[in-house]
Scaffold this active site. Sequence first.
Site: not given
Length: 350
Positions: A120, A196-197, A215
Amino acid sequence: MAEEGIIISGSELPIKRPREEELEETMAENNNGGNDNGVSLVNNGEEEQQVNGLSAVIPGWFSEISPMWPGEAHSLKVEKILFQEKSKYQNVMVFQSATYGKVLVLDGVIQLTERDECAYQEMITHLPLSSIPNPKKVLVIGGGDGGVLREVARYSSVDQIDICEIDEMVVTVSKEFFPEVAVGYDDPRVNLHIGDGVAFLKAAPEGTYDAVIVDSSDPIGPAQELFEKPFFESVAKALRPGGVVCTQAESIWLHMHIIEDIVSNCRQIFKGSVNYAWTTVPTYPSGVIGFMLCSTSGPAVDFKNPVNPIDDAKDHGNAKRPLKFYNSEIHSAAFCLPSFAKRVIEPKAN
């Protein structure tokens, strides 16, 4: 990841519960409850219990059950639980498995194992970064375990690696229990932002990054935003012309309806290339996981034919850890879709 409780009772070893939907109520009664993911960490003795004549309890096994993959689950034999605690956002657990090494679980869903994490981490990183020349500024959304950072660090052209992870506990736990993954944090180019992205991306100046790697966990709860159109619009704004994004995009065996929506949204937003790729990860549901790869308008990006191949370039690579999974052949093959997926994805992507 949705905030759902994991129940513990008796022994520290988790056990497997039956997966049939019609048995959920009976299981809840026998196991004194359970979470929405169907994960139970209870132990009522060494003998298998029976529910409606089916095996219901196998001591010493972990099994994840979720509405994201109804009617199935992958089980791992547990040798020992190493960590378990609830963060501000989710339940975090690490256990030693019998065959896959240490395993990181968030809200009852396996995020990585020592044995197959390379499949991954390497693919989500090198599919986009090997497709553009000389990437310099890279943003990672999520990826608190540090594995993507480890792979981004292979590129000598990169001079800034920002990562925005919402859950600080994931970072701390990864550094303690998965040092070969979290080694990415040791690189001096890395800037860690806890938060927070979605908000981080909105605040990023236009055209800041050469690449954004998302991700994320599955589209349940807070992570739902990372699969919606406004988020992709923020990604496109933060990328330079000809910049690229690679985001986790679920399983072709389980989530074609989700993938179809992602592809449609991306085709509307990204005016360059829009592609879907996939790889095998044995401990993920159905054994495969997909990636959405897109570029903004500007210099053309051909994801299928890398211009910056990581496995061939002399100034790339990490002598301490050779690539375990990714190579140029795997890169090309990742874009070959089975016919049923091709019929759905390619018309929308093109």
